[in-house]
Every structure is written in structure tokens, then in C-alpha cells.
Scaffold this motif. Structure first.
Motif, PDB file in Angstrom:
ATOM      1  N   ALA A 251     175.422  45.031  12.782  1.00 52.66           N
ATOM      2  CA  ALA A 251     176.732  45.681  12.923  1.00 52.66           C
ATOM      3  C   ALA A 251     176.586  47.192  12.740  1.00 52.66           C
ATOM      4  O   ALA A 251     175.583  47.685  12.203  1.00 52.66           O
ATOM      5  CB  ALA A 251     177.706  45.116  11.899  1.00 52.66           C
ATOM      6  N   SER A 252     177.595  47.935  13.165  1.00 53.60           N
ATOM      7  CA  SER A 252     177.574  49.385  13.021  1.00 53.60           C
ATOM      8  C   SER A 252     177.870  49.779  11.573  1.00 53.60           C
ATOM      9  O   SER A 252     178.340  48.963  10.769  1.00 53.60           O
ATOM     10  CB  SER A 252     178.615  50.009  13.947  1.00 53.60           C
ATOM     11  OG  SER A 252     179.919  49.617  13.539  1.00 53.60           O
ATOM     12  N   ASP A 253     177.603  51.051  11.244  1.00 55.35           N
ATOM     13  CA  ASP A 253     177.893  51.537   9.894  1.00 55.35           C
ATOM     14  C   ASP A 253     179.383  51.439   9.575  1.00 55.35           C
ATOM     15  O   ASP A 253     179.770  51.153   8.442  1.00 55.35           O
ATOM     16  CB  ASP A 253     177.440  52.994   9.758  1.00 55.35           C
ATOM     17  CG  ASP A 253     175.917  53.131   9.739  1.00 55.35           C
ATOM     18  OD1 ASP A 253     175.244  52.097   9.564  1.00 55.35           O
ATOM     19  OD2 ASP A 253     175.420  54.256   9.903  1.00 55.35           O
ATOM     20  N   SER A 254     180.223  51.675  10.581  1.00 55.19           N
ATOM     21  CA  SER A 254     181.672  51.606  10.342  1.00 55.19           C
ATOM     22  C   SER A 254     182.107  50.185  10.014  1.00 55.19           C
ATOM     23  O   SER A 254     182.944  49.967   9.133  1.00 55.19           O
ATOM     24  CB  SER A 254     182.437  52.120  11.566  1.00 55.19           C
ATOM     25  OG  SER A 254     182.162  51.327  12.707  1.00 55.19           O
ATOM     26  N   HIS A 255     181.514  49.194  10.711  1.00 56.06           N
ATOM     27  CA  HIS A 255     181.835  47.801  10.404  1.00 56.06           C
ATOM     28  C   HIS A 255     181.336  47.431   8.999  1.00 56.06           C
ATOM     29  O   HIS A 255     181.970  46.636   8.298  1.00 56.06           O
ATOM     30  CB  HIS A 255     181.219  46.862  11.440  1.00 56.06           C
ATOM     31  CG  HIS A 255     181.998  46.793  12.715  1.00 56.06           C
ATOM     32  ND1 HIS A 255     181.459  47.098  13.936  1.00 56.06           N
ATOM     33  CD2 HIS A 255     183.299  46.472  12.965  1.00 56.06           C
ATOM     34  CE1 HIS A 255     182.372  46.956  14.888  1.00 56.06           C
ATOM     35  NE2 HIS A 255     183.497  46.581  14.321  1.00 56.06           N
ATOM     36  N   GLY A 256     180.206  48.009   8.603  1.00 58.34           N
ATOM     37  CA  GLY A 256     179.724  47.779   7.249  1.00 58.34           C
ATOM     38  C   GLY A 256     180.700  48.310   6.213  1.00 58.34           C
ATOM     39  O   GLY A 256     180.946  47.679   5.186  1.00 58.34           O
TER      40      GLY A 256
END
Length: 402
Positions: A251-256
Motif C-alpha cells: 500500500a502507499s504511505d498515505s494508506h498506511g
């Protein structure tokens, strides 16, 4: 009779507001502290290892006071006075920390900060438990909901201040003053209630010679074991979920970042309705259901390959774990009765040991194997909690029959 009824209502309303302000103050302080750590590390020039040692000082200070304060809270000093002293010292230490540029001096002050929080934590939970017993109403989950909301508010406050150019002194200073303001407001609330109702004391008198007997101790230790596992798993979910989604699911950093927000928001929401659910099913059933729900959600997290499904699983886990610790604290206070402070001190110490050790243990395990194995351990912890509640239910019924 009517006069007594009015006095009871005024007392219970004052107690609830008094407790609420302390839980909110504690939550804001912890949220602001966690959000200010990058500024602290940069300001003092700490590397990751040194920052870890500073955090260990906070944890050590909290645990030392959690272990010792319970034996005095029932005999020497009231939970209200300890809540006030702990919160004032907690807030005041935030004003001092930004002025320190030596790692050793910083560790000493952070130790005091942790000790103040440990004092406040045990005292406010003891007072909340006493308020539940006096009124016969379930309120612990709503108090912990305010702590969760305070976490989010503290983080939001620091984020806004940093966004407008605030430094460490501004961020921790504003949070510290807010914590102390809420503590003083709680004190004023209690005094006003005492003056409004003749014969109503603003201080709950400590119970001298209060101690746990042979029937109470095994139950308190069993509740402490559940608190240890619940907070170990909760801490692991909070600290490692974002990394799991990025490293394992891609997943992307934003989803994290969203992962933590979804989990924390679900916990806060679950706690807001926790008291109503407890009235219907009871503490033990709530803990058991929460354990099973969390185990299911972690299993979904382990086998799903969709970010959306994983975020949904985190919401489910947040709802499941939300009221486990409040239920344990409430039940410990009920079992401890006159020695509620001692009982909650033991359970709090065991629980927060799990919260502090859990993320580190899971990190070492992930380093040696993988994060999948670490999350498998979290799922196992939730299953063990559900299983232990069978024994807990039997012991509680035996204790009630005595």
C-alpha cells in the motif's frame, strides 16, 4: 428522602464530569507528547537509539508509580487529590522539556513526566471505578472514549501548531497548559458541587487498612493477565499496522497513515457506545466477544490482498478492542471494592507492561521472521483472551457466591 435524591444526583453528576475532565486531560497530553517526538529528537539531536532510551525513561517512570501508588491511594490520599497532583505535574513537565538540551537531563525529566502520567492513570481509573460502584451505572467505557478523543485532539493540536510554524516549546507548552487548565477545572467542579449540596464532601475519604484478601488476589491477577494480552495486542496493532500495509500489502504511505486513523477512530467510536453494550451483556461477555472479533479481523488482515478490505478489518478490530481494557478496569475495581486503588494499580501495571513490551517484542519477531508471524501472534493473543474469559467467568461467580 427527596433531599437525599437530589444530593445523590448532584454528587454523581459532579463525579462524572470530574472524571471526564481528567481522562480528557490525560488523552490530550499523551496525544501531544507522541506527536511532538520528531520535534524533540530534532531539537536535542537524538538518534533513534537515544530517542528509544528517552521513551524507555517515560515507560519506566510510569510503571514505577503504577506499581507503588496503589498501596497508598486507598489508605493515605484520595484518588481525587492524586488525579489533580498527577495531572498538574504531567502538564508542568511539558513546559520544562523544551528547555533541556542534555540527553541525560532530558531522560530524568521524562522519567518524572512518565511518573506523573502513571499516577494520573491509576488515580483517575480508581475514581471512575468508585463512581461506577456508587451510582450502579456503567461509565468506564465513556471515560476511556474521552481519553481516545483526547489522543486525537492532542495530535491535531500539535499538527496545527507545527503547520503554523510552531516549535517544540510552543507545541508542548500549549498542550501542557491545556492539561493543567482541565485539571484545575475538574477541581473547581468538585468544589462547586460540594458547596451546592450541604453535607457533600469534595474529597472521597481514603479507606484505611484496605487490602486485597486471598479470594480477591487470584481474580485481580487473572484480570491483569487479560489486560497484559489486550494491551500487548492493541499496542502491536497501533504501532505496526501501517508498516504491515506498506511492506506486506504494498500500500502507499498515505494508506498506511489512514490505517492508524481508521483503527483509532473505530476505538473511540466503540468506547462511546461501550457502556450501553455493557449494560446488556456484562463485562465478561464484552471481553470475550471483543477477543473473538479482533482475532477474526486480524485473520482477515493476514489473508486479504485488498487495501479496502484491510481497512475494513482494522475498523472491526478497533471496535472489538475498544472496550476490553475499560471492562477489565471496571471489573477490577468491582472485585477490589474498598481496595479498588490497589486492584487497579496491579491491573494497570500488568496491562501497560504489555503495551510497552508488545511493540518491541513484535518488532524483534518481525526482524527474525516476518511481520506476518508477528500479526499471527497478535491473533493468538486475542484468542487466548477469549479462552481465559471462560475461567474468569467461573471465578467471578465463585467470588460473588462467597
Amino acid at each position: 428522602m427527596a433531599g437525599n435524591s437530589i444530593a445523590v444526583k448532584a454528587s454523581s453528576g459532579s463525579n462524572r464530569l470530574h472524571c471526564s475532565l481528567f481522562f480528557l486531560a490525560a488523552g490530550i497530553g499523551i496525544g501531544a507528547w507522541a506527536s511532538s517526538l520528531p520535534l524533540l529528537a530534532a531539537g536535542v539531536g537524538l538518534d533513534k537509539g537515544q530517542l528509544g532510551l528517552v521513551l524507555l525513561c517515560f515507560a519506566f517512570g510510569a510503571i514505577v508509580l503504577m506499581i507503588t501508588i496503589g498501596r497508598y491511594i486507598d489508605r493515605v490520599i484520595s484518588s481525587r487529590m492524586l488525579s489533580l497532583c498527577g495531572s498538574l505535574l504531567f502538564g508542568a513537565s511539558f513546559l520544562v522539556i523544551p528547555l533541556i538540551d542534555s540527553p541525560i537531563a532530558l531522560g530524568a525529566v521524562v522519567f518524572v513526566t512518565g511518573a506523573a502520567f502513571g499516577t494520573l492513570d491509576v488515580a483517575m481509573n480508581t475514581e471512575a471505578s468508585r463512581a461506577e460502584r456508587e451510582t450502579g451505572r456503567h461509565m468506564m467505557s465513556s471515560f476511556h472514549a474521552l481519553f481516545s478523543i483526547g489522543n486525537l485532539a492532542g495530535a491535531f493540536l500539535v499538527g496545527q501548531l507545527i503547520g503554523h510554524g510552531g516549535n517544540l516549546q510552543v507545541c508542548l507548552g500549549a498542550a501542557g497548559l491545556l492539561v493543567m487548565l482541565l485539571a484545575l477545572s475538574a477541581r473547581m467542579t468538585a468544589r462547586k458541587a460540594a458547596h451546592a449540596v450541604p453535607g457533600l464532601s469534595s474529597e472521597a475519604l481514603p479507606t484505611r487498612n484496605a487490602s486485597l484478601d486471598a479470594a480477591q488476589r487470584p481474580l485481580i491477577l487473572l484480570l491483569g493477565a487479560i489486560a497484559f494480552l489486550a494491551l500487548l495486542a492493541e499496542g502491536g496493532m497501533m504501532d505496526w499496522t501501517a508498516i504491515y500495509m506498506i511492506d506486506i500489502l504494498g500500500a502507499s504511505d498515505s494508506h498506511g497513515a489512514y490505517a492508524f486513523a481508521f483503527f483509532a477512530a473505530a476505538m473511540a467510536g466503540g468506547r462511546l457506545v461501550g457502556d450501553a453494550v455493557t449494560r446488556r451483556v456484562g463485562h465478561v461477555a464484552l471481553i470475550r466477544t471483543g477477543g473473538l472479533l479482533c482475532a477474526l479481523s486480524v485473520a482477515i488482515l493476514l489473508f486479504a490482498d485488498s487495501v479496502v478490505l484491510c481497512l475494513a478489518a482494522l475498523v472491526l478490530c478497533g471496535i472489538g478492542v475498544a472496550n476490553m481494557v475499560p471492562a477489565v478496569f471496571a471489573r477490577a475495581g468491582n472485585v477490589g471494592a474498598d481496595a479498588a486503588g490497589r486492584a487497579i494499580s496491579i491491573v494497570t501495571t500488568m496491562g501497560y507492561s504489555g503495551l510497552l513490551l508488545g511493540p518491541a517484542l513484535l518488532g524483534f519477531l518481525a526482524q527474525a521472521t516476518s511481520l506476518v508471524v508477528s500479526f499471527g501472534l497478535i491473533m493468538l493473543a486475542f484468542l487466548v483472551i477469549a479462552a481465559v474469559t471462560i475461567r474468569l467467568d467461573a471465578r467471578l461467580k465463585q467470588h460473588a457466591a462467597c
